[in-house]
Scaffold this motif. Structure first.
Motif, PDB file in Angstrom:
ATOM      1  N   ALA A  72      12.204  -7.397  24.092  1.00 31.12           N
ATOM      2  CA  ALA A  72      13.602  -8.082  23.821  1.00 31.12           C
ATOM      3  C   ALA A  72      14.614  -7.369  24.195  1.00 31.12           C
ATOM      4  CB  ALA A  72      13.748  -8.745  22.540  1.00 31.12           C
ATOM      5  N   LEU A  73      14.611  -5.964  24.161  1.00 33.64           N
ATOM      6  CA  LEU A  73      15.639  -5.215  24.441  1.00 33.64           C
ATOM      7  C   LEU A  73      15.160  -4.832  26.158  1.00 33.64           C
ATOM      8  CD1 LEU A  73      17.567  -2.594  24.494  1.00 33.64           C
ATOM      9  CD2 LEU A  73      15.876  -1.347  23.715  1.00 33.64           C
ATOM     10  N   GLY A  74      13.906  -4.785  26.580  1.00 31.01           N
ATOM     11  CA  GLY A  74      13.854  -4.716  27.916  1.00 31.01           C
ATOM     12  C   GLY A  74      14.400  -5.888  28.638  1.00 31.01           C
ATOM     13  N   GLY A  75      14.078  -7.127  28.373  1.00 34.62           N
ATOM     14  CA  GLY A  75      14.734  -8.307  28.712  1.00 34.62           C
ATOM     15  C   GLY A  75      16.335  -8.229  29.089  1.00 34.62           C
ATOM     16  N   ALA A  76      17.054  -8.002  27.660  1.00 35.04           N
ATOM     17  CA  ALA A  76      18.314  -7.705  27.842  1.00 35.04           C
ATOM     18  C   ALA A  76      18.810  -6.524  28.803  1.00 35.04           C
ATOM     19  CB  ALA A  76      18.779  -7.113  26.398  1.00 35.04           C
ATOM     20  N   ILE A  77      17.983  -5.461  29.119  1.00 32.96           N
ATOM     21  CA  ILE A  77      18.389  -4.663  29.980  1.00 32.96           C
ATOM     22  C   ILE A  77      18.508  -4.752  31.364  1.00 32.96           C
ATOM     23  CG2 ILE A  77      18.119  -2.306  31.128  1.00 32.96           C
ATOM     24  CD1 ILE A  77      17.018  -1.298  28.375  1.00 32.96           C
ATOM     25  N   LEU A  78      17.285  -5.731  31.473  1.00 36.55           N
ATOM     26  CA  LEU A  78      17.172  -6.426  33.039  1.00 36.55           C
ATOM     27  C   LEU A  78      18.175  -7.465  33.420  1.00 36.55           C
ATOM     28  CD1 LEU A  78      13.263  -7.075  33.339  1.00 36.55           C
ATOM     29  CD2 LEU A  78      14.857  -5.168  34.398  1.00 36.55           C
ATOM     30  N   GLU A  79      18.788  -8.362  32.242  1.00 35.34           N
ATOM     31  CA  GLU A  79      19.740  -9.149  32.181  1.00 35.34           C
ATOM     32  C   GLU A  79      21.119  -8.598  32.681  1.00 35.34           C
ATOM     33  OE1 GLU A  79      18.865 -12.235  29.491  1.00 35.34           O
ATOM     34  OE2 GLU A  79      16.871 -12.748  30.304  1.00 35.34           O
ATOM     35  N   LEU A  82      22.964  -0.967  23.767  1.00 37.76           N
ATOM     36  CA  LEU A  82      21.883  -1.852  23.392  1.00 37.76           C
ATOM     37  C   LEU A  82      20.646  -1.001  22.767  1.00 37.76           C
ATOM     38  CD1 LEU A  82      21.494  -3.696  26.923  1.00 37.76           C
ATOM     39  CD2 LEU A  82      22.176  -4.713  24.865  1.00 37.76           C
ATOM     40  N   SER A  83      20.608   0.123  23.325  1.00 34.86           N
ATOM     41  CA  SER A  83      19.513   1.010  22.401  1.00 34.86           C
ATOM     42  C   SER A  83      19.897   0.992  21.004  1.00 34.86           C
ATOM     43  CB  SER A  83      19.442   2.287  22.936  1.00 34.86           C
ATOM     44  OG  SER A  83      19.063   3.398  22.164  1.00 34.86           O
ATOM     45  N   ARG A  84      21.214   1.165  20.705  1.00 34.39           N
ATOM     46  CA  ARG A  84      21.461   1.184  19.144  1.00 34.39           C
ATOM     47  C   ARG A  84      21.497  -0.007  18.378  1.00 34.39           C
ATOM     48  NH1 ARG A  84      25.567   4.640  21.078  1.00 34.39           N
ATOM     49  NH2 ARG A  84      27.286   2.997  21.128  1.00 34.39           N
ATOM     50  N   GLU A  85      21.824  -1.020  19.314  1.00 33.19           N
ATOM     51  CA  GLU A  85      21.838  -2.491  18.563  1.00 33.19           C
ATOM     52  C   GLU A  85      20.373  -2.884  18.332  1.00 33.19           C
ATOM     53  OE1 GLU A  85      22.890  -6.655  20.602  1.00 33.19           O
ATOM     54  OE2 GLU A  85      24.282  -5.142  21.276  1.00 33.19           O
TER      55      GLU A  85
END
Lengths: 499, 499
Positions: A411-418, A373-376
């Motif tokens: 947005a990245l934070g939200g993706a990590i939580l999901e 995700l970090s790369r994305e």
């Protein structure tokens, strides 16, 4: 910026007539307990989630339970929203003022009322600082175990509201496991006394319900906490691993062996490199990840268990596993860990701290997915966390001055939580939902569960005045957010397919 | 007999048309899951509080979550009361049928669904017996810690409903501290999934709220419990004291020294004499009280702590303090304790077991006061209890055949519980309120607190169908009972003045 308060999606009461509010409040509060000028209120605009700001209609600082009750009565009469605030160190925007609200600060209620060394209990007001309890208990050979990183500043009232955690919670439990009694003022002006000196109580477990309720159910005006005997001795082992996955395996094996460390923390390469540059703790810079494993108790037990931990780490592939040679090296190892967040300033202008929880067994694959995700998203992520209880703290590095980066970080934070939810975990371990994670609640819970939360909220606060727009999303918000609930390990919506 | 259900004081729904009820239920349940004949229902008339009896309108034994939901739907439509029942071993009348109710037995849902030795979790249906979980976990070196005396028979669903305790709970916590996830069917037919594999969850703590809610908020259909590594070794020390007060002091000193025994049990002269006659455990008959202090963990730690416990007991005045010489003597010491309740049959035809909790420091004075009450009511009382957590089990000895003795025993029991409240304690440690202690709830809680319980109940069950007339008294009942609330240590009503 994440969503602004939206009257269509958030159940905010209409802002009351400010003049009338001030007149009514000034009748029940001393002058020093009422702040109405903008410059005086500025400091209350934000909490530890500093990217969000909001001005209250007025700030109140009641000095005792009776004044708290009086403030709530005025708010009830005029239909004003009430946002409670402890020390303002919370990281999820729980104390963020909502438009037109009465901010209710508990900082003036900061007395330690009683230390009972026989019962091992302390009775304190909500504004007492976390560390002050341990300091007052130390002469009796006792301490208060839950230790948020902010323990120098954060208040017990805030700890109760957020069910705060910390390094020691792996062994000693979260706030909810260390609170034994509460005095609470409800929105209808009743004073509830919950729990107390004995360990169990009949009736519904309101003590647990209020703990972690993020200011939505009542205002805590007194807290009885359990004190723990200071351990005879404390030791820490530092282990370094060529691969992150090996560190994750060592964590699972230590816990699986029945050892309960007083702390079991992990840092990945980016985090340990920054921390080492910042603190010179002596971390090995060639490692992909390090573990800090602290044990406390009787010296003989610690010595025995430390050898077991060392063996487990070596079997898992550690290139180094060594016990701090003395107390000052132990302190140094921890200083590196504690300085890891500020150390991020060396490698990025800003960072955003995420607080997800996952089952320990999912640690390796979730760390891999975070890296993808970090790369994305094109943003670096450093990982520093309570590995022992699966409580991740990915630190997303960004530059608030660069257009779009804050939004991308969120947005990245939200993706990590999901991702955490999809792996059978949860969107918060110790920071709370507040305003920050309100949309992710839609991924965590099904509509039936959210509706149960809402029914409970109505039972305590039928007008919806206590911290509205926080912690519990409306179903309409979930529909708008486009999230559907996934149950553990069975993701059913498209944007999670990539995990 | 304590109060009968009284439509004026208890919020019972009107009994529905029985024919219609049976027709509707037979459409959603297989034949074996529906019992309608009196002889088949007889076994469900009472639970472990055998002095109370009541016939349900019908007994249902659903086999899965979907059938539970279907039963609740029928009850909701017809306005029928629902009383859930596990193994029926509860001691407070929680599973006592109310007039015209649908009894919902969970005994057919008795499968262990999963043992995860890595995560140290077991997922079970509510009808699984407590001990069966430990038996299934033993091959993995794990066990389920909370151990009610009835653990051979009692079910996990009942344990959750009552937040059951046991000897081991001093060290390992009550049920609420060992449950990590629940599936619950609510009265409006929703299925809630609370908690799960990770340790913390956002939102209100419904998991803790449901645990100990005595069947008033929902029906538990699946439970995830934490498993604990089996200790490497276990040892027990038996100490005998010339005075009860000295035993109480030793308890305070052991806990005060920071030692956390796996069990710390006390028996007074009457109890130990009966137990010795029953079991020949080797208890010293010249003692006024004995303590059993069990320690578990690594062999070296136990040896060290046992010596400390021995020293503490001797300093407190013990005439004897000796460690069981081997595993079979250890078992024998415990056999005496476990047989103490049935041993009462040697000295009285009937006994009534009370379940009060007090702050540990109040132990000596409360034991003295119980002795005074015993003389006043003319009934002998034997004390066998979890001293380490202040959980008393006074056993009131009486003869149900002697006119008026049951009533006197119940009145004495009520007085003992109100004494516990007046000393800052609580009316139940592990048995629940149920029907038995509903009047004492008026002494434990103020009207504001009872009203909060009632509001919570309405949020989950607006029609008031789930286990009505149990656990939470109406304010009218409290007025009729004549009790006014006392807050800890400040008794304010006349009939408590004698304490």
């Amino acid at each position: 910026m994440l969503d602004r308060f939206d009257p269509r999606l958030d159940p905010l009461p209409p802002a009351p007539d400010r003049g009338k509010l001030i007149r009514r409040l000034s009748r029940v509060l001393p002058r020093k307990a009422l702040i109405v000028k903008a410059e005086g209120m500025r400091v209350f605009e934000t909490d530890g989630l500093a990217a969000y700001r909001g001005m209250p209609a007025v700030v109140t600082l009641p000095g005792d339970t009776e004044e708290v009750r009086a403030v709530l009565e005025v708010c009830r009469d005029l239909g004003a929203a009430v946002v409670a605030r402890g020390a303002g160190t919370g990281l999820s925007g729980g104390a963020l003022p909502v438009p037109g609200c009465v901010l209710l600060g508990l900082s003036r209620m900061s007395r330690i009322l009683d230390i009972d060394p026989v019962a091992c209990l302390a009775r304190v007001q909500p504004g007492v600082r976390n560390l002050a309890v341990s300091e007052a208990a130390r002469p009796f050979g006792l301490f208060y175990a839950p230790d948020p990183s902010s323990q120098l500043a954060c208040s017990l009232g805030g700890n109760v509201a957020e069910n705060a955690g910390g390094v020691h919670c792996l062994k000693y439990g979260l706030t909810v496991n260390n609170v034994q009694g509460l005095e609470v003022v409800t929105m209808d002006g009743e004073i509830l006394r919950l729990g107390g000196e004995t360990l169990d109580a009949p009736g519904f477990d309101l003590l647990a319900l209020l703990t972690g309720s993020e200011g939505l159910l009542g205002i805590v005006t007194e807290i009885t906490v359990r004190l723990t005997p200071l351990p005879e001795a404390t030791q820490v082992l530092l282990a370094a691993f060529p691969e992150t996955r090996q560190a994750g395996q060592a964590v699972a094996d230590i816990i699986g062996a029945g050892i309960i460390p007083a702390g079991l923390e992990m840092m990945d390469k980016l985090a340990l490199t920054a921390a080492e540059a910042h603190t010179r703790a002596g971390y090995p810079l060639d490692a992909a990840a390090i573990l800090l494993c602290e044990l406390d108790g009787a010296p003989a037990d610690i010595a025995c268990d430390l050898e077991r931990v060392r063996g487990i780490c070596e079997s898992a592939g550690a290139s180094l596993a060594r016990i701090a040679r003395d107390e000052s090296e132990r302190q140094l190892f921890w200083a590196g860990r504690k300085g890891a967040f500020p150390a991020m300033g060396r490698i990025a202008p800003d960072y955003y701290c995420i607080d997800g929880v996952i089952p320990r067994r999912a640690l390796p694959e979730v760390l891999d997915a975070i890296e993808r995700l970090s790369r994305e998203f094109g943003l670096a992520v450093a990982n520093v966390f309570h590995a022992g209880d699966g409580n991740l703290h990915p630190l997303i590095l960004y530059d608030a001055q660069a257009p779009g980066e804050l939004e991308r970080a969120e947005a990245l934070g939200g993706a990590i939580l999901e991702l955490c939810v999809a792996k059978g975990g949860s969107i918060t371990g110790e920071h709370g939902v507040g305003r920050e994670k309100i949309n992710q609640m839609c991924a965590q819970f099904a509509p039936a569960e959210l509706e149960t939360f809402a029914a409970l909220k109505r039972a305590f606060d039928p007008q919806g005045l206590l911290n509205p727009g926080k912690a519990i999303p409306t179903l309409q918000r979930c529909v708008d957010h486009g999230a559907m609930h996934v149950h553990a390990a069975t993701p059913s919506f498209a944007h999670l397919d990539r995990f």
